[in-house]
Design a protein around this motif. Structure first.
Motif, short mmCIF file in Angstrom:
data_model
loop_
_atom_site.label_atom_id
_atom_site.label_comp_id
_atom_site.label_asym_id
_atom_site.label_seq_id
_atom_site.Cartn_x
_atom_site.Cartn_y
_atom_site.Cartn_z
N THR A 103 -7.17 0.89 4.30
CA THR A 103 -6.21 1.03 3.20
C THR A 103 -6.07 2.50 2.81
O THR A 103 -4.96 2.99 2.56
CB THR A 103 -6.65 0.21 1.98
N SER A 106 -2.76 4.73 3.10
CA SER A 106 -2.26 5.43 1.92
C SER A 106 -2.03 6.91 2.22
O SER A 106 -1.04 7.50 1.77
CB SER A 106 -3.25 5.29 0.76
N MET A 139 0.49 -0.45 -1.93
CA MET A 139 -0.10 0.89 -1.93
C MET A 139 0.71 1.88 -2.76
O MET A 139 0.14 2.72 -3.47
CB MET A 139 -0.24 1.39 -0.48
N SER A 149 -0.12 1.43 -6.37
CA SER A 149 -1.44 2.02 -6.69
C SER A 149 -1.36 3.54 -6.74
O SER A 149 -1.92 4.17 -7.65
CB SER A 149 -2.47 1.60 -5.64
N LEU A 150 -0.65 4.14 -5.79
CA LEU A 150 -0.52 5.60 -5.76
C LEU A 150 0.24 6.11 -6.99
O LEU A 150 -0.07 7.17 -7.53
CB LEU A 150 0.19 6.04 -4.48
#
Length: 252
Positions: free
Chosen positions: A7, A11, A43, A46-47
């Protein structure tokens, strides 16, 4: 390789896309990354939450978040130019066999912060901590040459040019001409400006903002810096200075 988190790697693949694109839509991220849409969605969210990506409300495109700017400034501020330059200076020293110096500006002067002695039997006085005026000597003058125009002109107007050795430039018109030549050629050269019968050749070091932060020079007896040798020596010094600049984040 096996220890890498998949992951995290994916990312980073997404973040790396922004090295070449200032803005990307969600679909473009999917297209360029080759990562499944559901994974990209997870992702990217989340970023974005971590401040690594920012979404523009007007066009819904993503760009790198301000957190990168903060990290970038910290990295730039914490880079020790001496530590970065020293391995490059060692390679240059091996190539040319001359004294190699690293100089930075300190107000109206330049100061030697690192040096490697010449391999020649006759050695020059280039001790760490030595100070020289910005107008005298190739390494000092290359810093002066690449200062912003107004700052450079103010220095020349306000500074009395004093004779240090037989070749020191004490005429302001000649100093300005030497500066023009340095900017055109990408390097400075001097003969008997700080010590008689010596010569030096210097190139500028820039930071990630494109600002002059240092000069790298080679120095030795003037007989080693005749016209037929200058071009070859200049290319080596310029290459070394550019390598240090790039390690400081400079993009040519």
């Amino acid at each position: 390789m096996q220890s890498k988190n998949k992951t995290v790697v994916k990312s980073m693949d997404i973040l790396n896309l922004f090295l070449h694109h200032s803005k990307l839509s969600f679909n473009e991220i999917v297209q360029y990354s080759g990562i499944p849409k559901t994974s990209v969605h997870r992702m990217v969210l989340s970023l974005e939450e971590m401040g690594l990506l920012a979404k523009n409300e007007e066009d819904s495109k993503y760009s790198l978040g301000l957190l990168f700017l903060q990290f970038g400034h910290l990295v730039a501020e914490r880079l020790d130019i001496r530590q970065v330059a020293l391995p490059v200076m060692h390679r240059l020293h091996q190539e040319v066999g001359e004294a190699v110096n690293l100089i930075v500006r300190d107000g109206s002067e330049a100061i030697y912060i690192e040096k490697l002695d010449t391999k020649q039997p006759v050695r020059l006085y280039t001790a760490i901590g030595r100070r020289t005026p910005l107008y005298a000597g190739a390494c000092s003058r290359v810093i002066l040459a690449f200062l912003p125009y107004m700052e450079r002109e103010r220095y020349i107007d306000e500074t009395e040019l004093k004779q240090i050795a037989s070749g020191t430039i004490v005429d302001k018109g000649k100093l300005r001409q030497a500066i023009v030549e340095s900017r055109e050629n990408g390097y400075s050269v001097s003969y008997s400006e700080l010590e008689d019968y010596t010569a030096a050749l210097a190139a500028p070091v820039f930071n990630f903002k494109g600002e002059i932060v240092a000069g790298i020079s080679i120095a030795g007896l003037d007989v080693n810096y005749r016209e037929d040798k200058l071009e070859s020596l200049a290319e080596k010094v310029k290459a070394a200075a550019l390598e240090v600049s790039q390690k400081l984040g400079f993009i040519k």
